[in-house]
Write a protein that holds these residues in place. Structure first.
Motif, PDB file in Angstrom:
ATOM      1  N   TYR A  78       0.639 -10.288   0.833  1.00  0.00           N
ATOM      2  CA  TYR A  78       1.689 -10.118  -0.481  1.00  0.00           C
ATOM      3  C   TYR A  78       1.266 -10.917  -2.120  1.00  0.00           C
ATOM      4  CZ  TYR A  78       4.330  -8.395   2.771  1.00  0.00           C
ATOM      5  OH  TYR A  78       5.079  -7.560   4.249  1.00  0.00           O
ATOM      6  N   ILE A 130      10.655  -5.348   0.277  1.00  0.00           N
ATOM      7  CA  ILE A 130       9.562  -5.730   0.725  1.00  0.00           C
ATOM      8  C   ILE A 130       9.759  -4.831   2.331  1.00  0.00           C
ATOM      9  CG2 ILE A 130       6.810  -5.693   1.274  1.00  0.00           C
ATOM     10  CD1 ILE A 130       7.099  -7.178  -1.316  1.00  0.00           C
ATOM     11  N   GLN A 134       9.601  -1.160   4.010  1.00  0.00           N
ATOM     12  CA  GLN A 134       8.220  -0.412   5.069  1.00  0.00           C
ATOM     13  C   GLN A 134       9.216   0.104   6.063  1.00  0.00           C
ATOM     14  OE1 GLN A 134       6.888  -5.021   5.498  1.00  0.00           O
ATOM     15  NE2 GLN A 134       4.811  -3.813   5.243  1.00  0.00           N
ATOM     16  N   LEU A 170       2.619  -0.456   2.297  1.00  0.00           N
ATOM     17  CA  LEU A 170       2.349  -1.592   0.954  1.00  0.00           C
ATOM     18  C   LEU A 170       1.789  -1.119  -0.587  1.00  0.00           C
ATOM     19  CD1 LEU A 170       1.752  -4.852   2.862  1.00  0.00           C
ATOM     20  CD2 LEU A 170       3.828  -4.284   2.110  1.00  0.00           C
ATOM     21  N   LYS A 196       4.150  -1.428  -3.949  1.00  0.00           N
ATOM     22  CA  LYS A 196       3.147  -2.251  -4.773  1.00  0.00           C
ATOM     23  C   LYS A 196       3.556  -1.149  -6.444  1.00  0.00           C
ATOM     24  CE  LYS A 196      -1.169  -3.563  -6.621  1.00  0.00           C
ATOM     25  NZ  LYS A 196      -2.791  -4.091  -6.079  1.00  0.00           N
TER      26      LYS A 196
END
Lengths: 160, 160
Positions: B30, B59, B63, B69, B73
């Motif tokens: 990450y 995060i 998910q 991702l 981000k």
DNA sequence: CTCACACCTCAACTAAGGTTGAGGTCAAGC
DNA sequence: GCTTGACCTCAACCTTAGTTGAGGTGTGAG
């Protein structure tokens, strides 16, 4: 220009690709993976039976439902070996996918609820957030969150 | 045995892994991908600010909603740079994910309907099946379905 | 006969989301 | 002063669902 050596019941890989909209490379791949099968002609070219198109339709439909190829393969292997599958054979598999779909819908709906009381409110709490901490191991061993994810047995000390 | 060199506000990667349930290798990953950041101590070891835990919660929750991702981000990069994000900042992102979730639910519900009239009944028709042929180019140029997949140009006859 | 195109195999590459292992550093405890 | 454990980097590997390319064969038309 059809290459001419194919009959009503035997299709070349290119013809099958044309009719199904699935690329030749994907058809090769599906054959390698055991989802479809073919015989070969004198020149070692693949010849697919007409009912292959129905399998491909099932594969595409299943993928849209989110079923992985491995599971689709298992399902296809449950079809009768000796004879061409009947509508009733496909319907059995269809009902199974419907169940999968319903479970997926329920899970997403639960997540939508969780989201409302979790990120939705901005708290993002490790203790309370059902999205972050589905197991909710809250407050078992003093203050602080323990686990984010389900199913992980121990803090996994990473023997790095 | 906490390695002792970490304060209330600075966690080592191992401590962060322990508290979040996310593996050390995933935390490294990450950081490489720019979803979290760290400073380094004198011995070149990562030190994470305490609020990193909240980013990780976000995060993981994202998910679970199915957000990739790269999208997570982007969302994280919309958070304020200078100050620690407030609940209201997270709530903005939470509302966005809720919309995504609702769209996913609607799509699955549509698929469930399509499945009932398609594989569900055993027909698996290339002409009529909305799962197999989402564009439904049916009956545009004479009998027969054209394509399985969207975006492929040429029509074809369908003798099955 | 030659051209072009469909076909063949096999290996390598793609993307996402990481994991695993090799080889090396740093600090604490005995 | 040595061992242990946590940490570091970098490269390679994993899975899924294929795509891409190289190098070779097959075949129908002109």
């Amino acid at each position: 220009m059809p290459r001419g050596r194919t009959s009503y019941d035997e299709w070349s890989v290119g013809q099958l690709a044309e009719r199904s909209g699935i690329s030749v490379s994907a058809l090769h791949f599906y054959e390698r993976e055991g989802l479809i099968s073919s015989s070969r002609n004198a020149g070692n070219q693949r010849r697919f039976a007409r009912h292959t198109l129905r399998r491909l339709a099932f594969i595409r439909a299943s993928q849209r439902v989110g079923i992985p190829l491995a599971t689709i393969k298992e399902a296809l292997h449950e079809l009768p070996e000796g004879r061409t599958p009947r509508e009733a054979d496909w319907a059995v598999l269809g009902r199974r996918w419907r169940t999968v779909l319903e479970q997926q819908i329920e899970q997403l709906q639960r997540m939508r609820e969780d989201l409302s009381t979790c990120i939705g409110c901005g708290c993002l709490s490790f203790q309370r957030c059902l999205l972050v901490n589905p197991d909710d191991e809250m407050a078992k061993e003093g203050p602080g969150a323990r686990r984010l994810m389900p199913g992980t047995p121990r803090p996994e000390r990473e023997p790095d």
